[in-house]
Write an enzyme that holds these catalytic residues in place. Sequence first.
Site, PDB file in Angstrom:
ATOM      1  N   ASP A  10      -0.291 -12.857   1.757  1.00  0.00           N
ATOM      2  CA  ASP A  10       0.055 -11.771   2.665  1.00  0.00           C
ATOM      3  C   ASP A  10       0.806 -12.378   3.839  1.00  0.00           C
ATOM      4  O   ASP A  10       0.779 -13.599   4.038  1.00  0.00           O
ATOM      5  CB  ASP A  10      -1.209 -11.063   3.169  1.00  0.00           C
ATOM      6  CG  ASP A  10      -0.880  -9.947   4.149  1.00  0.00           C
ATOM      7  OD1 ASP A  10       0.027  -9.146   3.855  1.00  0.00           O
ATOM      8  OD2 ASP A  10      -1.501  -9.879   5.227  1.00  0.00           O
ATOM      9  N   SER A  11       1.443 -11.512   4.606  1.00  0.00           N
ATOM     10  CA  SER A  11       2.144 -12.005   5.786  1.00  0.00           C
ATOM     11  C   SER A  11       1.178 -12.493   6.864  1.00  0.00           C
ATOM     12  O   SER A  11       1.607 -13.155   7.794  1.00  0.00           O
ATOM     13  CB  SER A  11       3.025 -10.884   6.346  1.00  0.00           C
ATOM     14  OG  SER A  11       2.246  -9.725   6.533  1.00  0.00           O
ATOM     15  N   TYR A  42       6.161  -8.984   8.582  1.00  0.00           N
ATOM     16  CA  TYR A  42       7.298  -8.815   7.679  1.00  0.00           C
ATOM     17  C   TYR A  42       7.867  -7.385   7.817  1.00  0.00           C
ATOM     18  O   TYR A  42       9.018  -7.132   7.475  1.00  0.00           O
ATOM     19  CB  TYR A  42       6.855  -8.983   6.218  1.00  0.00           C
ATOM     20  CG  TYR A  42       6.590 -10.402   5.750  1.00  0.00           C
ATOM     21  CD1 TYR A  42       6.501 -11.477   6.621  1.00  0.00           C
ATOM     22  CD2 TYR A  42       6.416 -10.654   4.378  1.00  0.00           C
ATOM     23  CE1 TYR A  42       6.242 -12.761   6.154  1.00  0.00           C
ATOM     24  CE2 TYR A  42       6.163 -11.934   3.903  1.00  0.00           C
ATOM     25  CZ  TYR A  42       6.074 -12.984   4.801  1.00  0.00           C
ATOM     26  OH  TYR A  42       5.820 -14.243   4.328  1.00  0.00           O
ATOM     27  N   GLY A  43       7.009  -6.479   8.278  1.00  0.00           N
ATOM     28  CA  GLY A  43       7.327  -5.048   8.214  1.00  0.00           C
ATOM     29  C   GLY A  43       8.516  -4.599   9.027  1.00  0.00           C
ATOM     30  O   GLY A  43       9.034  -3.509   8.813  1.00  0.00           O
ATOM     31  N   GLU A 152      -4.226  -7.151  14.195  1.00  0.00           N
ATOM     32  CA  GLU A 152      -4.157  -8.594  14.472  1.00  0.00           C
ATOM     33  C   GLU A 152      -4.886  -8.916  15.789  1.00  0.00           C
ATOM     34  O   GLU A 152      -5.413 -10.001  15.968  1.00  0.00           O
ATOM     35  CB  GLU A 152      -2.693  -9.061  14.557  1.00  0.00           C
ATOM     36  CG  GLU A 152      -1.883  -8.838  13.284  1.00  0.00           C
ATOM     37  CD  GLU A 152      -1.972  -9.985  12.268  1.00  0.00           C
ATOM     38  OE1 GLU A 152      -2.316 -11.096  12.667  1.00  0.00           O
ATOM     39  OE2 GLU A 152      -1.701  -9.732  11.075  1.00  0.00           O
ATOM     40  N   CYS A 184      -0.474  -0.419   3.597  1.00  0.00           N
ATOM     41  CA  CYS A 184      -0.297  -1.669   4.330  1.00  0.00           C
ATOM     42  C   CYS A 184      -1.657  -2.347   4.318  1.00  0.00           C
ATOM     43  O   CYS A 184      -2.675  -1.686   4.566  1.00  0.00           O
ATOM     44  CB  CYS A 184       0.149  -1.372   5.760  1.00  0.00           C
ATOM     45  SG  CYS A 184       0.157  -2.840   6.817  1.00  0.00           S
ATOM     46  N   THR A 185      -1.653  -3.616   4.035  1.00  0.00           N
ATOM     47  CA  THR A 185      -2.949  -4.276   3.835  1.00  0.00           C
ATOM     48  C   THR A 185      -3.781  -4.370   5.114  1.00  0.00           C
ATOM     49  O   THR A 185      -4.974  -4.619   5.050  1.00  0.00           O
ATOM     50  CB  THR A 185      -2.744  -5.680   3.237  1.00  0.00           C
ATOM     51  OG1 THR A 185      -1.609  -6.278   3.828  1.00  0.00           O
ATOM     52  CG2 THR A 185      -2.566  -5.602   1.751  1.00  0.00           C
ATOM     53  N   HIS A 186      -3.169  -4.154   6.264  1.00  0.00           N
ATOM     54  CA  HIS A 186      -3.950  -4.158   7.507  1.00  0.00           C
ATOM     55  C   HIS A 186      -4.729  -2.845   7.695  1.00  0.00           C
ATOM     56  O   HIS A 186      -5.731  -2.817   8.385  1.00  0.00           O
ATOM     57  CB  HIS A 186      -3.029  -4.317   8.718  1.00  0.00           C
ATOM     58  CG  HIS A 186      -2.468  -5.688   8.895  1.00  0.00           C
ATOM     59  ND1 HIS A 186      -1.697  -6.300   7.952  1.00  0.00           N
ATOM     60  CD2 HIS A 186      -2.561  -6.565   9.934  1.00  0.00           C
ATOM     61  CE1 HIS A 186      -1.325  -7.496   8.400  1.00  0.00           C
ATOM     62  NE2 HIS A 186      -1.841  -7.675   9.590  1.00  0.00           N
TER      63      HIS A 186
HETATM   64  N1  DGL Z   1       1.057  -7.187   5.221  1.00  0.00           N
HETATM   65  C1  DGL Z   1       2.026  -6.203   5.623  1.00  0.00           C
HETATM   66  C2  DGL Z   1       1.984  -5.039   4.648  1.00  0.00           C
HETATM   67  O1  DGL Z   1       1.033  -4.859   3.896  1.00  0.00           O
HETATM   68  C3  DGL Z   1       1.793  -5.711   7.020  1.00  0.00           C
HETATM   69  C4  DGL Z   1       2.051  -6.740   8.085  1.00  0.00           C
HETATM   70  C5  DGL Z   1       3.501  -7.097   8.222  1.00  0.00           C
HETATM   71  O2  DGL Z   1       4.288  -6.273   8.703  1.00  0.00           O
HETATM   72  O3  DGL Z   1       3.812  -8.198   7.856  1.00  0.00           O
HETATM   73  O4  DGL Z   1       2.914  -4.279   4.619  1.00  0.00           O
END
Ligand code: DGL
Length: 271
Positions: A10-11, A42-43, A152, A184-186
């Site tokens: 993941d990011s 990354y988003g 975060e 989104c995984t968050h």
């Molecule tokens: N992990 C990213 C997602 O699931 C969210 C965080 C990011 O923007 O990197 O889209």
Amino acid sequence: MSSKPIGIFDSGVGGLTVLAATRRLLPNESLVYLGDTARVPYGNKSAETILKYSEECCAFLASKNVKAIVIACNTASAHALPYLQHRFHFPIIGVIEPGVEEALRVSKNRHIGLIGTEATVRSEIYAKELKKRDSLATVSSQACPLFVPLVEEDWLDNEITRAVAQKYLTSFGESNIDTLILGCTHYPLLKKVIGELLGPQVSLIDSAEAIARKCLTLFGEGASLPAGRQAKVSGSFSPLEIYITDFSSRFESIAKRFLETTLPPIKKAVL
Ligand code: DGL
């Protein structure tokens, strides 16, 4: 082959929701997690940059001799999955398909909401995948860029988080959705706040749970490690390795809470 680990990336910290769910369902699988904490988010990046970062993450996990990779990042799955599947010679699964299938299983009225990063919403991948499977599905999407820094920051349930969530989620007021994909995984970490605002009539789809179930069907339970290691999910030696690209104290505290276990030493990955 089967005793090799599964790689998850993941990011940042959000993919730990996928790691936790995968560990719960597949306690005997050896797992290697990579959080690209140096380059999160990354988003809000371009498709080209997301592809490049995702490829570097996969190459790092490939160097750890993984048998498969779970892309525990919706943004990376939205922009890079077909390319990565072509580029690497082991199974790579993304987080979008399991979430889409679960949403269609749960929704009764076929009005499905999606929240995600700007890049995920911009890709329109969820709408495409939903409509491919059910042409009657209607999709309402909302990018929620402030959710990632809130998670975060570990602000999972306070007045600021609730105010931000309320602002974003009002866009679903008129749309009559009965299901919302947390794309989104968050976002599963904000389930409580989101659920309270939308009410019990809207089912929340946690893609972390959905992708973990997909891993279970792909890799099955047990038998993947030598007998002596079957029962050990933590302890003197652990089938879990965690790498991040930049150290932050917050990563460790959030990881402890997510995984509800003693963490292995967190190592620095150089991509
Ligand atoms: N992990 C990213 C997602 O699931 C969210 C965080 C990011 O923007 O990197 O889209």
